[in-house]
Scaffold this motif. Sequence first.
Motif, PDB file in Angstrom:
ATOM      1  N   LEU A   1      99.120  42.038  71.270  1.00 45.00           N
ATOM      2  CA  LEU A   1     100.260  42.956  71.236  1.00 45.00           C
ATOM      3  C   LEU A   1     101.178  42.663  70.054  1.00 45.00           C
ATOM      4  O   LEU A   1     101.712  43.579  69.415  1.00 45.00           O
ATOM      5  N   GLY A   2     101.351  41.366  69.719  1.00 46.47           N
ATOM      6  CA  GLY A   2     102.318  40.990  68.687  1.00 46.47           C
ATOM      7  C   GLY A   2     101.708  40.524  67.390  1.00 46.47           C
ATOM      8  O   GLY A   2     102.373  39.851  66.591  1.00 46.47           O
ATOM      9  N   GLN A   3     100.461  40.881  67.112  1.00 49.62           N
ATOM     10  CA  GLN A   3      99.779  40.366  65.926  1.00 49.62           C
ATOM     11  C   GLN A   3     100.473  40.724  64.626  1.00 49.62           C
ATOM     12  O   GLN A   3     100.436  39.964  63.652  1.00 49.62           O
ATOM     13  N   ARG A   4     101.165  41.866  64.586  1.00 49.08           N
ATOM     14  CA  ARG A   4     101.836  42.258  63.336  1.00 49.08           C
ATOM     15  C   ARG A   4     102.990  41.310  63.010  1.00 49.08           C
ATOM     16  O   ARG A   4     103.307  41.097  61.839  1.00 49.08           O
ATOM     17  N   TYR A   5     103.618  40.751  64.030  1.00 49.85           N
ATOM     18  CA  TYR A   5     104.694  39.775  63.822  1.00 49.85           C
ATOM     19  C   TYR A   5     104.112  38.480  63.268  1.00 49.85           C
ATOM     20  O   TYR A   5     104.700  37.863  62.376  1.00 49.85           O
ATOM     21  N   LEU A   6     102.957  38.075  63.802  1.00 51.98           N
ATOM     22  CA  LEU A   6     102.328  36.837  63.348  1.00 51.98           C
ATOM     23  C   LEU A   6     101.758  36.989  61.939  1.00 51.98           C
ATOM     24  O   LEU A   6     101.561  35.991  61.236  1.00 51.98           O
ATOM     25  N   LEU A   7     101.502  38.230  61.534  1.00 52.23           N
ATOM     26  CA  LEU A   7     101.026  38.513  60.176  1.00 52.23           C
ATOM     27  C   LEU A   7     102.189  38.676  59.194  1.00 52.23           C
ATOM     28  O   LEU A   7     101.970  38.949  58.019  1.00 52.23           O
TER      29      LEU A   7
ATOM     30  N   ARG B   1     110.121  33.068  68.014  1.00 50.63           N
ATOM     31  CA  ARG B   1     111.276  32.211  67.738  1.00 50.63           C
ATOM     32  C   ARG B   1     111.145  30.868  68.454  1.00 50.63           C
ATOM     33  O   ARG B   1     111.539  29.828  67.925  1.00 50.63           O
ATOM     34  N   SER B   2     110.564  30.883  69.648  1.00 50.04           N
ATOM     35  CA  SER B   2     110.424  29.658  70.433  1.00 50.04           C
ATOM     36  C   SER B   2     109.140  28.901  70.113  1.00 50.04           C
ATOM     37  O   SER B   2     108.858  27.884  70.738  1.00 50.04           O
ATOM     38  N   THR B   3     108.363  29.431  69.162  1.00 53.62           N
ATOM     39  CA  THR B   3     107.063  28.878  68.745  1.00 53.62           C
ATOM     40  C   THR B   3     106.040  28.916  69.881  1.00 53.62           C
ATOM     41  O   THR B   3     105.060  28.184  69.862  1.00 53.62           O
ATOM     42  N   THR B   4     106.274  29.792  70.872  1.00 57.13           N
ATOM     43  CA  THR B   4     105.243  30.008  71.888  1.00 57.13           C
ATOM     44  C   THR B   4     104.015  30.637  71.253  1.00 57.13           C
ATOM     45  O   THR B   4     102.878  30.316  71.605  1.00 57.13           O
TER      46      THR B   4
ATOM     47  N   PRO C   1      98.684  30.608  63.521  1.00 58.79           N
ATOM     48  CA  PRO C   1      97.298  30.182  63.777  1.00 58.79           C
ATOM     49  C   PRO C   1      96.685  30.793  65.035  1.00 58.79           C
ATOM     50  O   PRO C   1      95.452  30.810  65.174  1.00 58.79           O
ATOM     51  N   ASP C   2      97.537  31.314  65.944  1.00 59.01           N
ATOM     52  CA  ASP C   2      97.001  31.943  67.160  1.00 59.01           C
ATOM     53  C   ASP C   2      96.177  33.192  66.836  1.00 59.01           C
ATOM     54  O   ASP C   2      95.405  33.658  67.677  1.00 59.01           O
ATOM     55  N   LEU C   3      96.343  33.713  65.619  1.00 57.72           N
ATOM     56  CA  LEU C   3      95.580  34.913  65.243  1.00 57.72           C
ATOM     57  C   LEU C   3      94.073  34.644  65.246  1.00 57.72           C
ATOM     58  O   LEU C   3      93.283  35.591  65.278  1.00 57.72           O
TER      59      LEU C   3
END
Length: 264
Positions: A170-176, A249-252, A256-258
């Motif tokens: 769901l949040g891959q664009r944030y991680l990218l 923000r909380s590094t949850t 690298p989770d991608l």
Amino acid sequence: MQPEFRYEDGKWLPKGHGSLANGVPRSVAGAVSALALSGGYSVRPREGRVVYFGRNRPEVHVCIGEDDRQVSRQQGVLTYQRGHWWLSNTGRRPIRVRRSQWLFANDAAIPLANGFTPLFVPGSGDREHLLEVYVTGPDGSQPLSRHDAETEVPRPHRLTPEERLILIVLGQRYLLHEPNAKPLTWQQAAEQLAELRPAAGWTKRKVEHRVAAVRDRLSRSGVPGLTREEVGEPVGNSLNDNLIKELVRSTTLVPPDLAALDPR
């Protein structure tokens, strides 16, 4: 300024006063300072005292958005009751408090924590007016510098393996690190999850329920901005946007989770 608005121990803060984010001089515990671009006001605590802010300079302590008719003439009030300063919205526009929490005119007053709190009032077009508020803590002093103190490690939120995979998708664009990143839609997330875990029977409704459960759990643990009541209508993507930003923000969730998105 009308006489009833003046307090003997009140102090006017001039235009150009330094940001309250840097603290305030030593003062009485519980004193409040409020500051906008046009100047501000500082006063000691006393039961029933009020500090008004809004567009109408002659009738408020702190003038904010003086040239912007989208800001109400009396936009809000700080009131000292029961040992705390409370924020109430008395205007037509909502007030944004801490991250994405919105305070509307019909909402109950909320208490202000000790220290610095920025408040934002939306104005015309893309304008947003800042009101800085600082409540002096119990010892009456500024926050101490802690140059040599150890850095506090972020505290990740606990997720099940299934929840983690859903939220990475769901949040891959944030991680990218995409600019102006937005969450995937439920349908997009379900389709990608079906490719990654075909046997799990993913549907957009199943994804939505799993994510709603995470939002509810984090909201009950004190994370703001994860309920419809907090963000107001229209909700749009706000709830998932706030959720993913909190997880990053909380590094949850970290970039690298991608790797979990690689079908291999």
